[in-house]
Design a protein around this motif. Structure first.
Motif, PDB file in Angstrom:
ATOM      1  N   LYS A  29       0.846  -1.212   0.000  1.00  0.00           N
ATOM      2  CA  LYS A  29       0.000   0.000   0.000  1.00  0.00           C
ATOM      3  C   LYS A  29       0.876   1.256   0.000  1.00  0.00           C
ATOM      4  O   LYS A  29       0.572   2.245  -0.649  1.00  0.00           O
ATOM      5  N   LEU A  30       1.967   1.187   0.745  1.00  0.00           N
ATOM      6  CA  LEU A  30       2.849   2.356   0.822  1.00  0.00           C
ATOM      7  C   LEU A  30       3.482   2.672  -0.530  1.00  0.00           C
ATOM      8  O   LEU A  30       3.579   3.826  -0.934  1.00  0.00           O
ATOM      9  N   VAL A  31       3.901   1.629  -1.228  1.00  0.00           N
ATOM     10  CA  VAL A  31       4.523   1.886  -2.539  1.00  0.00           C
ATOM     11  C   VAL A  31       3.474   2.492  -3.481  1.00  0.00           C
ATOM     12  O   VAL A  31       3.747   3.468  -4.182  1.00  0.00           O
ATOM     13  N   ARG A  32       2.259   1.934  -3.445  1.00  0.00           N
ATOM     14  CA  ARG A  32       1.203   2.449  -4.339  1.00  0.00           C
ATOM     15  C   ARG A  32       0.881   3.915  -4.057  1.00  0.00           C
ATOM     16  O   ARG A  32       0.739   4.718  -4.962  1.00  0.00           O
ATOM     17  N   VAL A  33       0.785   4.239  -2.762  1.00  0.00           N
ATOM     18  CA  VAL A  33       0.373   5.607  -2.430  1.00  0.00           C
ATOM     19  C   VAL A  33       1.452   6.621  -2.820  1.00  0.00           C
ATOM     20  O   VAL A  33       1.160   7.795  -3.067  1.00  0.00           O
ATOM     21  N   LEU A  34       2.695   6.139  -2.909  1.00  0.00           N
ATOM     22  CA  LEU A  34       3.778   7.073  -3.268  1.00  0.00           C
ATOM     23  C   LEU A  34       3.837   7.345  -4.769  1.00  0.00           C
ATOM     24  O   LEU A  34       4.466   8.306  -5.208  1.00  0.00           O
ATOM     25  N   GLN A  35       3.164   6.495  -5.565  1.00  0.00           N
ATOM     26  CA  GLN A  35       3.219   6.684  -7.026  1.00  0.00           C
ATOM     27  C   GLN A  35       2.454   7.942  -7.416  1.00  0.00           C
ATOM     28  O   GLN A  35       1.256   8.051  -7.139  1.00  0.00           O
ATOM     29  N   ARG A  36       3.104   8.868  -8.057  1.00  0.00           N
ATOM     30  CA  ARG A  36       2.477  10.148  -8.429  1.00  0.00           C
ATOM     31  C   ARG A  36       1.780  10.036  -9.778  1.00  0.00           C
ATOM     32  O   ARG A  36       2.204   9.278 -10.641  1.00  0.00           O
ATOM     33  N   PRO A  37       0.725  10.849  -9.987  1.00  0.00           N
ATOM     34  CA  PRO A  37       0.060  10.826 -11.286  1.00  0.00           C
ATOM     35  C   PRO A  37       0.994  11.243 -12.420  1.00  0.00           C
ATOM     36  O   PRO A  37       0.817  10.808 -13.554  1.00  0.00           O
ATOM     37  N   ASP A  38       2.003  12.053 -12.124  1.00  0.00           N
ATOM     38  CA  ASP A  38       2.944  12.462 -13.171  1.00  0.00           C
ATOM     39  C   ASP A  38       4.245  11.659 -13.094  1.00  0.00           C
ATOM     40  O   ASP A  38       5.281  12.082 -13.593  1.00  0.00           O
ATOM     41  N   GLY A  39       4.180  10.472 -12.436  1.00  0.00           N
ATOM     42  CA  GLY A  39       5.365   9.618 -12.338  1.00  0.00           C
ATOM     43  C   GLY A  39       5.410   8.612 -13.476  1.00  0.00           C
ATOM     44  O   GLY A  39       4.618   8.683 -14.417  1.00  0.00           O
ATOM     45  N   ASP A  40       6.342   7.663 -13.395  1.00  0.00           N
ATOM     46  CA  ASP A  40       6.506   6.642 -14.423  1.00  0.00           C
ATOM     47  C   ASP A  40       6.783   5.329 -13.687  1.00  0.00           C
ATOM     48  O   ASP A  40       7.767   5.234 -12.948  1.00  0.00           O
ATOM     49  N   THR A  41       5.898   4.335 -13.874  1.00  0.00           N
ATOM     50  CA  THR A  41       6.025   3.098 -13.083  1.00  0.00           C
ATOM     51  C   THR A  41       7.288   2.307 -13.441  1.00  0.00           C
ATOM     52  O   THR A  41       7.646   1.372 -12.741  1.00  0.00           O
ATOM     53  N   ARG A  44      11.668   4.646 -10.149  1.00  0.00           N
ATOM     54  CA  ARG A  44      11.357   4.657  -8.718  1.00  0.00           C
ATOM     55  C   ARG A  44      10.161   5.587  -8.463  1.00  0.00           C
ATOM     56  O   ARG A  44      10.090   6.670  -9.068  1.00  0.00           O
ATOM     57  N   PRO A  45       9.255   5.210  -7.508  1.00  0.00           N
ATOM     58  CA  PRO A  45       8.092   6.064  -7.233  1.00  0.00           C
ATOM     59  C   PRO A  45       8.460   7.337  -6.471  1.00  0.00           C
ATOM     60  O   PRO A  45       7.684   8.298  -6.430  1.00  0.00           O
ATOM     61  N   VAL A  46       9.596   7.315  -5.816  1.00  0.00           N
ATOM     62  CA  VAL A  46      10.155   8.513  -5.165  1.00  0.00           C
ATOM     63  C   VAL A  46      11.644   8.517  -5.493  1.00  0.00           C
ATOM     64  O   VAL A  46      12.174   7.509  -5.956  1.00  0.00           O
ATOM     65  N   HIS A  47      12.308   9.624  -5.293  1.00  0.00           N
ATOM     66  CA  HIS A  47      13.751   9.710  -5.602  1.00  0.00           C
ATOM     67  C   HIS A  47      14.031   9.215  -7.030  1.00  0.00           C
ATOM     68  O   HIS A  47      14.953   8.441  -7.279  1.00  0.00           O
ATOM     69  N   THR A  48      13.214   9.665  -7.949  1.00  0.00           N
ATOM     70  CA  THR A  48      13.224   9.134  -9.315  1.00  0.00           C
ATOM     71  C   THR A  48      14.494   9.497 -10.080  1.00  0.00           C
ATOM     72  O   THR A  48      15.069   8.657 -10.763  1.00  0.00           O
ATOM     73  N   PHE A  49      14.920  10.741  -9.994  1.00  0.00           N
ATOM     74  CA  PHE A  49      16.122  11.146 -10.740  1.00  0.00           C
ATOM     75  C   PHE A  49      17.340  11.114  -9.838  1.00  0.00           C
ATOM     76  O   PHE A  49      17.320  11.647  -8.731  1.00  0.00           O
ATOM     77  N   GLY A  50      18.387  10.461 -10.328  1.00  0.00           N
ATOM     78  CA  GLY A  50      19.590  10.371  -9.505  1.00  0.00           C
ATOM     79  C   GLY A  50      20.817  10.133 -10.345  1.00  0.00           C
ATOM     80  O   GLY A  50      20.739   9.949 -11.572  1.00  0.00           O
ATOM     81  N   ILE A  51      21.944  10.120  -9.671  1.00  0.00           N
ATOM     82  CA  ILE A  51      23.228   9.864 -10.337  1.00  0.00           C
ATOM     83  C   ILE A  51      24.099   9.106  -9.350  1.00  0.00           C
ATOM     84  O   ILE A  51      24.048   9.376  -8.143  1.00  0.00           O
ATOM     85  N   SER A  52      24.878   8.145  -9.858  1.00  0.00           N
ATOM     86  CA  SER A  52      25.711   7.393  -8.914  1.00  0.00           C
ATOM     87  C   SER A  52      27.185   7.709  -9.123  1.00  0.00           C
ATOM     88  O   SER A  52      27.621   8.064 -10.228  1.00  0.00           O
ATOM     89  N   ALA A  53      27.919   7.586  -8.031  1.00  0.00           N
ATOM     90  CA  ALA A  53      29.368   7.841  -8.047  1.00  0.00           C
ATOM     91  C   ALA A  53      30.038   6.784  -7.182  1.00  0.00           C
ATOM     92  O   ALA A  53      29.402   6.177  -6.311  1.00  0.00           O
ATOM     93  N   THR A  54      31.313   6.572  -7.433  1.00  0.00           N
ATOM     94  CA  THR A  54      32.039   5.551  -6.673  1.00  0.00           C
ATOM     95  C   THR A  54      33.214   6.166  -5.921  1.00  0.00           C
ATOM     96  O   THR A  54      33.661   7.270  -6.226  1.00  0.00           O
ATOM     97  N   GLY A  55      33.699   5.408  -4.939  1.00  0.00           N
ATOM     98  CA  GLY A  55      34.824   5.885  -4.135  1.00  0.00           C
ATOM     99  C   GLY A  55      35.108   4.899  -3.022  1.00  0.00           C
ATOM    100  O   GLY A  55      34.920   3.693  -3.198  1.00  0.00           O
ATOM    101  N   PHE A  56      35.492   5.413  -1.874  1.00  0.00           N
ATOM    102  CA  PHE A  56      35.854   4.507  -0.770  1.00  0.00           C
ATOM    103  C   PHE A  56      35.569   5.169   0.569  1.00  0.00           C
ATOM    104  O   PHE A  56      35.472   6.397   0.668  1.00  0.00           O
ATOM    105  N   PHE A  57      35.443   4.312   1.588  1.00  0.00           N
ATOM    106  CA  PHE A  57      35.199   4.776   2.964  1.00  0.00           C
ATOM    107  C   PHE A  57      36.397   4.385   3.821  1.00  0.00           C
ATOM    108  O   PHE A  57      36.876   3.246   3.748  1.00  0.00           O
ATOM    109  N   GLU A  58      36.878   5.342   4.624  1.00  0.00           N
ATOM    110  CA  GLU A  58      37.972   5.065   5.561  1.00  0.00           C
ATOM    111  C   GLU A  58      37.492   5.370   6.974  1.00  0.00           C
ATOM    112  O   GLU A  58      37.059   6.502   7.247  1.00  0.00           O
ATOM    113  N   PRO A  59      37.550   4.382   7.883  1.00  0.00           N
ATOM    114  CA  PRO A  59      37.059   4.637   9.242  1.00  0.00           C
ATOM    115  C   PRO A  59      37.982   5.579  10.003  1.00  0.00           C
ATOM    116  O   PRO A  59      39.180   5.648   9.713  1.00  0.00           O
TER     117      PRO A  59
END
Ligand code: HEM
Length: 357
Positions: A29-41, A44-59
């Motif tokens: 139900k939660l996924v359905r309710v997040l789908q916007r009328p101007d979205g695209d199934t 993603r129903p939220v956070h639709t536009f994004g870009i990924s990058a790579t790298g590393f984590f040092e503690p």
């Protein structure tokens, strides 16, 4: 330095003690309710536009004192990060005020991964899946109109904040419904107010991102602590000028350009909760003076070449944890595990880490 929190391990969760557990069918139900009328199934129903990058984590040198998880005890761990706009609209609007996301996947040894998903909103809109569903139903995008100057003056006389003007091209918005809901439900007020004033970042790496939920970390001496994580940008937080016309598409190019010249960095900060703090309600803040531990530095040095496979098709999941980091009893955190799995399947993404397919 080890900070032992008296009583934390005796903490009994409201949910375990018999709280609101009837969540049958709720994840879907939660996924359905997040789908916007101007979205695209297909997206993603939220956070639709994004870009990924790579790298590393040092503690940091002290991270291992607080948590036994591999990435806090290994010199360097590879990561992939997806930055995103919060909206589920299929039209990109980088310059509009919106929550932004930062989903981080740490690549551990033996092909095990662990995810930490964060957003620029410090607190969530609701304490439980049921109340979030009610919020999302009320805040479904609806026709949006601004106020005339006279209506604005009337609002001011009534000590009400005038409505913001619509952006050029903006016809629907969740704002009116979200404000109506917050008027009736005090727990939503902080999140709605923060979302309304959040603005747009000048860069994906010039915003602070909060994982919002409480997690339980285990130290080498088995001490457990209830904590919240935040990514702080080393370049500092900087928003665009709200008085200038918004630009629709600049965040991806800005990141490409920036990482082409120099790496971008974030500090991972961990706040330690104390007795009296809410450990399972993501809509409630903790006092700002809680002890914060610097857990490490994330360095991003390249935008992923294949943005279809390594961004659009990728499936993050807040339930993908690792030894040393557990979910608290926060019911919103728990429902997200299934909701993300369903969403990933519906949009034909790379199988979610929990998928049985
Ligand atoms: C019950 C509450 C929530 C629900 C139902 C929900 C639902 C979703 C769904 C369905 C997706 C798309 C998943 C996919 O297709 O791969 C998503 C993405 C995302 N959510 Fe949530 N969400 C919730 C709460 C939160 C919270 C509290 C945060 C912040 C910590 C958050 C941050 C994000 C981010 C950053 C993404 C994009 C992940 C990516 O880049 O792939 N969400 N959410």
């Amino acid at each position: 330095m080890l900070h032992v929190l008296p009583g934390q391990s005796e903490y009994i969760s409201k949910t375990q003690a018999g709280g609101d557990m009837d969540d049958t069918g709720m994840a879907e139900k939660l996924v359905r309710v997040l789908q916007r009328p101007d979205g695209d199934t297909a997206l993603r129903p939220v956070h639709t536009f994004g870009i990924s990058a790579t790298g590393f984590f040092e503690p940091s040198p002290i991270a291992g004192n607080f948590c036994v998880a591999e990435h806090f005890n290994t010199a360097k761990t590879g990561v992939i990060v997806r930055f995103s706009n919060g909206s589920g609209s299929a039209t990109r609007r980088d310059g509009w005020s919106d929550v932004r996301g930062m989903a981080v996947r740490f690549h551990l040894t033996d092909n095990r991964d662990t995810d930490l998903i964060a957003m620029t909103l410090p607190e969530f809109f609701a304490p439980t899946p049921k109340t979030f569903l009610e919020f999302a139903e009320e805040a479904a995008p609806a026709p949006y109109e601004g106020q005339t100057p006279w209506q604005k003056i009337l609002s001011l006389i009534q000590l009400k904040l005038p409505k913001r003007d619509p952006y050029p091209g903006e016809t629907i918005s969740p704002d009116d419904g979200a404000i109506r809901f917050a008027d009736q439900n005090a727990y939503a007020q902080l999140g709605v107010l923060q979302a309304a004033t959040i603005g747009a970042p000048t860069s994906y790496v010039r915003a602070a991102y909060h994982a919002v939920h409480t997690f339980i970390v285990t130290a080498p001496d088995k001490t457990q602590r209830w904590v919240r994580f935040t990514w702080q940008p080393i370049a500092g937080v900087l928003r665009t000028d709200p008085n200038l016309p918004p630009v629709d598409d600049y965040l991806d190019a800005e990141l490409q350009d920036r990482l082409g010249k120099e790496p971008a960095r974030f500090s991972l900060m961990m706040s330690i909760g104390e007795i009296g703090d809410d450990f399972e309600d993501p809509s409630r803040p903790w006092p700002p003076h809680r002890i914060r531990v610097m857990m490490g530095t994330l360095t991003l040095d390249a935008v992923s070449k294949n943005q279809l496979e390594l961004c659009e098709k990728l499936s993050f999941n807040p339930g993908l944890l690792t030894d040393g980091i557990e979910a608290s009893a926060d019911p919103v955190l728990h429902i997200r595990k299934e909701s993300y799995e369903i969403s990933s399947e519906w949009r034909g993404a790379t199988p979610c880490p929990f998928s049985q397919r």
